[in-house]
Design an enzyme around this catalytic site. Structure first.
Site, PDB file in Angstrom:
ATOM      1  N   ASP A  22      14.330  74.931 -64.296  1.00  0.00           N
ATOM      2  CA  ASP A  22      13.971  74.016 -65.320  1.00  0.00           C
ATOM      3  C   ASP A  22      13.242  74.440 -66.797  1.00  0.00           C
ATOM      4  OD1 ASP A  22      12.205  73.874 -63.223  1.00  0.00           O
ATOM      5  OD2 ASP A  22      10.715  72.995 -64.839  1.00  0.00           O
ATOM      6  N   TYR A 139      -0.714  71.227 -60.729  1.00  0.00           N
ATOM      7  CA  TYR A 139      -1.400  72.440 -60.824  1.00  0.00           C
ATOM      8  C   TYR A 139      -2.837  72.154 -61.593  1.00  0.00           C
ATOM      9  CZ  TYR A 139       3.027  74.603 -60.327  1.00  0.00           C
ATOM     10  OH  TYR A 139       4.131  74.883 -60.024  1.00  0.00           O
ATOM     11  N   LYS A 169       4.475  70.923 -54.974  1.00  0.00           N
ATOM     12  CA  LYS A 169       4.402  72.356 -55.208  1.00  0.00           C
ATOM     13  C   LYS A 169       3.004  72.581 -55.863  1.00  0.00           C
ATOM     14  CE  LYS A 169       6.883  75.236 -58.475  1.00  0.00           C
ATOM     15  NZ  LYS A 169       7.575  75.321 -59.538  1.00  0.00           N
ATOM     16  N   GLY A 194       6.085  80.230 -57.444  1.00  0.00           N
ATOM     17  CA  GLY A 194       6.143  81.856 -57.398  1.00  0.00           C
ATOM     18  C   GLY A 194       5.185  82.149 -58.791  1.00  0.00           C
TER      19      GLY A 194
END
Length: 252
Positions: A22, A139, A169, A194
């Site tokens: 994305d 995050y 995630k 990642g």
């Protein structure tokens, strides 16, 4: 269809290998120029891919894919405030496009944290109504924050859990011991990002350590689609995630 049935399509035996693609809204990025070819290359190895709605409408091979389709609901560009994510589509649109799940990005500590939390809470309820799994990409991103700080990562995971995500995630914290404490902090599957492009040995080591700490898988984009051989890379990741292979067994 129930949420559990949809989850089983890409969370197999409690483990998953997801490739987000994305990134093109954030900025033009190498590796995504030929998405049809890339999808054909990694399909049947990965469990799911993450794409924006426009790609889903235009790339013909998506109708033939065997892996699951996750449609991303939020976006921002690198030009102004990249941490300030906004909703750009809906759960209902994702369903109409044939998605197996949806995802949303939330940056804790950003200037628009309040709005992003509101979006996460609202989207999780809509997903419950439709039986759609929700992957929350959460995050710690804001001025002065280290997104790999274990306490901040724990907070991100807890936010996703408490506001109704089905999978979260987040960033890897850098050690097995610290990530064990992250995984224990939520009763939903935790997968690692990642991050930026890394040496392949470094990313494989991080994945091995995260899985050893109790992670449920990975959602890795740039370190797959920018790799010289994306299929070889996802095959190596699959061996670690689904087969429990050791690092020395999967060097690409």
């Amino acid at each position: 269809m129930s949420k559990k049935r949809r989850l089983k399509r890409f969370l197999k035996d409690g483990k998953t290998l997801i490739v987000p693609m994305d990134h093109g809204v954030s900025k033009p990025i190498s590796g995504l120029e030929e998405l049809e070819r890339l999808l054909k290359d990694i399909d049947e190895v990965v469990d799911a891919v993450v794409l924006h709605k426009g790609i889903v409408k235009k790339v013909e091979y998506i109708n033939e894919m065997t892996c699951s389709l996750i449609i991303h609901l939020s976006a921002s560009t690198c030009i102004r405030e990249p941490n300030e994510k906004v909703l750009v589509t809906s759960v209902e649109k994702a369903i109409k496009l044939g998605a197996d799940a949806v995802s949303i990005h939330v940056n804790i500590g950003s200037k628009t944290e309040r709005e992003q939390l509101k979006d996460l809470g609202r989207i999780s309820e809509i997903c419950d109504d439709w039986g759609m799994p929700l992957l929350a990409m959460v995050y710690a991103r804001g001025e002065g924050l280290n997104e790999r700080d274990p306490e901040l990562v724990k907070h991100c995971v807890r936010v996703a859990y408490e506001l109704g995500a089905d999978i979260v995630k987040t960033a890897y914290t850098g050690s097995i011991e610290s990530f064990e404490r992250v995984v224990e902090f939520a009763e939903i599957p935790v997968v690692i990002a990642g991050g930026g492009k890394k040496d392949e040995l470094e990313i494989l080591r991080e994945v091995f350590e995260a899985m050893s700490a109790g992670a449920s898988g990975v959602a890795i984009g740039r370190n797959v689609f920018q790799h010289r051989n994306p299929r070889a890379m996802v095959s190596a990741l699959r061996k670690i995630v689904h087969e429990g292979a050791r690092l020395e067994e999967v060097i690409v």
